[in-house]
Design a protein around this motif. Structure first.
Motif, PDB file in Angstrom:
ATOM      1  N   LEU A  30       0.802  -1.161   0.073  1.00  0.00           N
ATOM      2  CA  LEU A  30       0.005  -0.048  -0.043  1.00  0.00           C
ATOM      3  C   LEU A  30       0.822   1.253  -0.108  1.00  0.00           C
ATOM      4  O   LEU A  30       0.488   2.158  -0.609  1.00  0.00           O
ATOM      5  CB  LEU A  30      -1.013  -0.008   1.281  1.00  0.00           C
ATOM      6  CG  LEU A  30      -1.876   1.189   1.452  1.00  0.00           C
ATOM      7  CD1 LEU A  30      -2.859   1.455   0.319  1.00  0.00           C
ATOM      8  CD2 LEU A  30      -2.742   1.178   2.562  1.00  0.00           C
ATOM      9  N   ASP A  31       1.925   1.269   0.829  1.00  0.00           N
ATOM     10  CA  ASP A  31       2.991   2.403   0.612  1.00  0.00           C
ATOM     11  C   ASP A  31       3.600   2.690  -0.434  1.00  0.00           C
ATOM     12  O   ASP A  31       4.308   3.807  -0.847  1.00  0.00           O
ATOM     13  CB  ASP A  31       3.795   2.189   1.625  1.00  0.00           C
ATOM     14  CG  ASP A  31       3.278   2.289   3.173  1.00  0.00           C
ATOM     15  OD1 ASP A  31       2.141   2.666   3.432  1.00  0.00           O
ATOM     16  OD2 ASP A  31       4.006   1.805   4.187  1.00  0.00           O
ATOM     17  N   ALA A  32       3.491   1.775  -1.704  1.00  0.00           N
ATOM     18  CA  ALA A  32       4.251   2.058  -2.662  1.00  0.00           C
ATOM     19  C   ALA A  32       3.396   1.781  -3.847  1.00  0.00           C
ATOM     20  O   ALA A  32       3.762   1.419  -5.028  1.00  0.00           O
ATOM     21  CB  ALA A  32       5.667   1.084  -2.785  1.00  0.00           C
ATOM     22  N   LEU A  33       2.114   1.705  -3.616  1.00  0.00           N
ATOM     23  CA  LEU A  33       1.146   1.702  -4.572  1.00  0.00           C
ATOM     24  C   LEU A  33       1.389   2.655  -5.875  1.00  0.00           C
ATOM     25  O   LEU A  33       1.404   3.604  -5.491  1.00  0.00           O
ATOM     26  CB  LEU A  33      -0.188   1.643  -4.151  1.00  0.00           C
ATOM     27  CG  LEU A  33      -1.460   1.037  -5.001  1.00  0.00           C
ATOM     28  CD1 LEU A  33      -1.258  -0.311  -5.178  1.00  0.00           C
ATOM     29  CD2 LEU A  33      -2.642   1.351  -4.299  1.00  0.00           C
ATOM     30  N   ASP A  34       1.460   1.955  -7.094  1.00  0.00           N
ATOM     31  CA  ASP A  34       1.413   3.010  -8.286  1.00  0.00           C
ATOM     32  C   ASP A  34       0.235   3.208  -8.930  1.00  0.00           C
ATOM     33  O   ASP A  34      -0.815   2.749  -8.698  1.00  0.00           O
ATOM     34  CB  ASP A  34       2.654   2.309  -9.251  1.00  0.00           C
ATOM     35  CG  ASP A  34       2.041   0.893  -9.774  1.00  0.00           C
ATOM     36  OD1 ASP A  34       0.815   0.605  -9.613  1.00  0.00           O
ATOM     37  OD2 ASP A  34       3.123   0.166 -10.282  1.00  0.00           O
ATOM     38  N   ALA A  35       0.464   4.166 -10.121  1.00  0.00           N
ATOM     39  CA  ALA A  35      -0.749   4.662 -10.482  1.00  0.00           C
ATOM     40  C   ALA A  35      -1.513   3.588 -11.166  1.00  0.00           C
ATOM     41  O   ALA A  35      -2.846   3.605 -10.996  1.00  0.00           O
ATOM     42  CB  ALA A  35      -0.429   5.622 -11.388  1.00  0.00           C
ATOM     43  N   ALA A  36      -1.063   2.814 -12.058  1.00  0.00           N
ATOM     44  CA  ALA A  36      -1.850   1.362 -12.491  1.00  0.00           C
ATOM     45  C   ALA A  36      -2.462   0.723 -11.769  1.00  0.00           C
ATOM     46  O   ALA A  36      -3.795   0.278 -11.772  1.00  0.00           O
ATOM     47  CB  ALA A  36      -0.652   0.821 -13.463  1.00  0.00           C
ATOM     48  N   LEU A  65      -3.387   1.484  -8.530  1.00  0.00           N
ATOM     49  CA  LEU A  65      -4.153   2.303  -8.044  1.00  0.00           C
ATOM     50  C   LEU A  65      -5.620   2.295  -8.757  1.00  0.00           C
ATOM     51  O   LEU A  65      -6.708   2.341  -8.229  1.00  0.00           O
ATOM     52  CB  LEU A  65      -3.826   3.907  -7.790  1.00  0.00           C
ATOM     53  CG  LEU A  65      -4.835   4.578  -7.011  1.00  0.00           C
ATOM     54  CD1 LEU A  65      -5.017   4.202  -5.718  1.00  0.00           C
ATOM     55  CD2 LEU A  65      -4.027   6.098  -7.033  1.00  0.00           C
ATOM     56  N   ALA A  66      -5.500   2.675  -9.989  1.00  0.00           N
ATOM     57  CA  ALA A  66      -6.536   2.406 -10.937  1.00  0.00           C
ATOM     58  C   ALA A  66      -7.294   1.333 -11.032  1.00  0.00           C
ATOM     59  O   ALA A  66      -8.554   1.102 -10.926  1.00  0.00           O
ATOM     60  CB  ALA A  66      -6.194   2.672 -12.371  1.00  0.00           C
ATOM     61  N   ARG A  67      -6.707   0.213 -10.852  1.00  0.00           N
ATOM     62  CA  ARG A  67      -7.236  -1.088 -10.677  1.00  0.00           C
ATOM     63  C   ARG A  67      -8.121  -1.256  -9.413  1.00  0.00           C
ATOM     64  O   ARG A  67      -9.067  -1.830  -9.310  1.00  0.00           O
ATOM     65  CB  ARG A  67      -6.268  -2.037 -10.666  1.00  0.00           C
ATOM     66  CG  ARG A  67      -5.643  -2.427 -12.048  1.00  0.00           C
ATOM     67  CD  ARG A  67      -4.499  -3.748 -12.020  1.00  0.00           C
ATOM     68  NE  ARG A  67      -5.178  -4.853 -11.499  1.00  0.00           N
ATOM     69  CZ  ARG A  67      -4.373  -5.571 -10.783  1.00  0.00           C
ATOM     70  NH1 ARG A  67      -3.085  -5.269 -10.425  1.00  0.00           N
ATOM     71  NH2 ARG A  67      -4.832  -6.714 -10.254  1.00  0.00           N
TER      72      ARG A  67
END
Length: 332
Positions: free
Chosen positions: A62-68, A70-72
């Motif tokens: 969760l601390d390093a969740l990227d944009a892709a 996050l969109a999912r």
């Protein structure tokens, strides 16, 4: 057939939960220190638990969740503006509280089916402007010759209403004119200059808050790396005082309006019984009334259908006209 479900808990005990390896109590304290209410913290914790479950199932952090990713995750939520906005705010507050230097944001307008023509928003603009090696620059108002139509369209692209965009453009035009007279521009205005400009404005919450909102949107559009918005001091909100009429005063006002038998009296009766704003009353059409109901479009283009009181219906019958408007203007 037996199944191992883990160690049992004592009766009345609660299983401890964690978010990204942090106890939930610690996350609650982090959010609470950001000035959020108890109800908001509880709402955001529920969203963070769901995000943590998603990350655990997908073997992500969760601390390093990227944009892709996050969109999912956003696609697993209810696709409404309120739900996605809450999730966006919850993650933004959490990542800011834990000190994450930069992070993606949920693109709410795109997910709810209204593609944003101007996707730059506050945190995204600041992150883009401070990104090392980024040579791309956004056009400024001065680049297009201070074209007000260009500025208004850019403000409308940020999901602002027509009136808000007009008001903000007026504020920005005054700042730009003031800056040019002093050999600067609105894009290079310093903190001291902005503070000097603000001091000449009325010391009211409405005027200063509107100026700050206008500059916030403009600096986001132009990707200003460090806007000096902190120099605009907005007075605290005054305590709300009830200004409703007492029953006796309301009856006296109604009696006087009914005795007038004219359009002014009708406007007062509509305001008393239907609780419409002045602009909503002025824009009423006869076609808005149907079978004892009124269809009205209020502030923010919010539509409502409300029952019409018999006193209003009788007054309307006595003052009918040949115009499509209940209150025709000077030119019909």
């Amino acid at each position: 057939m037996s199944q191992d479900i883990g160690p049992s808990l004592p009766i009345g005990a609660r299983r401890t939960t964690s978010i990204a390896g942090r106890p939930e109590s610690e996350v609650r304290d982090l959010l609470g220190r950001r000035g959020l209410s108890v109800h908001t913290v509880a709402t955001y914790l529920g969203i963070l638990r769901r995000a943590e479950t998603f990350c655990r199932d997908e073997h992500l952090s969760l601390d390093a969740l990227d944009a892709a990713n996050l969109a999912r995750f956003a696609l697993t939520l209810r696709q409404s503006r309120s739900s996605l906005s809450d999730a966006r705010s919850a993650l933004r507050h959490y990542w800011s509280a834990v000190g994450r230097p930069s992070f993606p944001l949920i693109q709410v307008t795109e997910l709810v089916g209204r593609p944003a023509r101007d996707p730059l928003e506050g945190f995204v603009a600041k992150e883009h402007a401070s990104r090392p090696g980024s040579s791309e620059s956004a056009p400024t108002w001065s680049d297009v010759g201070y074209d007000r139509a260009w500025l208004t369209s850019r403000l409308r692209a940020r999901q602002l209403g027509r009136q808000s965009a007009h008001n903000y453009a007026t504020h920005l035009a005054r700042v730009a004119r003031w800056s040019v007279e002093r050999g600067a521009t609105i894009d290079t205005i310093t903190a001291a200059e902005l503070e000097s400009y603000t001091e000449q404005l009325p010391k009211t919450r409405a005027s200063r808050n509107e100026l700050r909102n206008a500059l916030t949107h403009y600096f986001a559009i132009t990707r200003h790396p460090d806007p000096p918005l902190w120099t605009i001091r907005v007075p605290r909100r005054t305590r709300m005082m009830c200004r409703a009429l007492e029953d006796g005063a309301a009856r006296s006002l109604e009696d006087a309006a009914v005795r007038r038998e004219d359009r002014k009296g009708l406007a007062v009766v509509i305001g008393l019984y239907l609780a419409l704003r002045r602009a909503e009353i002025a824009a009423l059409r006869w076609s808005d009334f149907h079978d004892g109901w009124l269809h009205v479009v209020g502030k923010g283009d919010v539509e409502a259908t409300i029952p019409v009181h018999p006193v209003v219906t009788q007054y309307l019958d006595r003052l009918s006209n040949n115009s499509p408007f209940v209150f025709p203007g000077r030119y019909g």
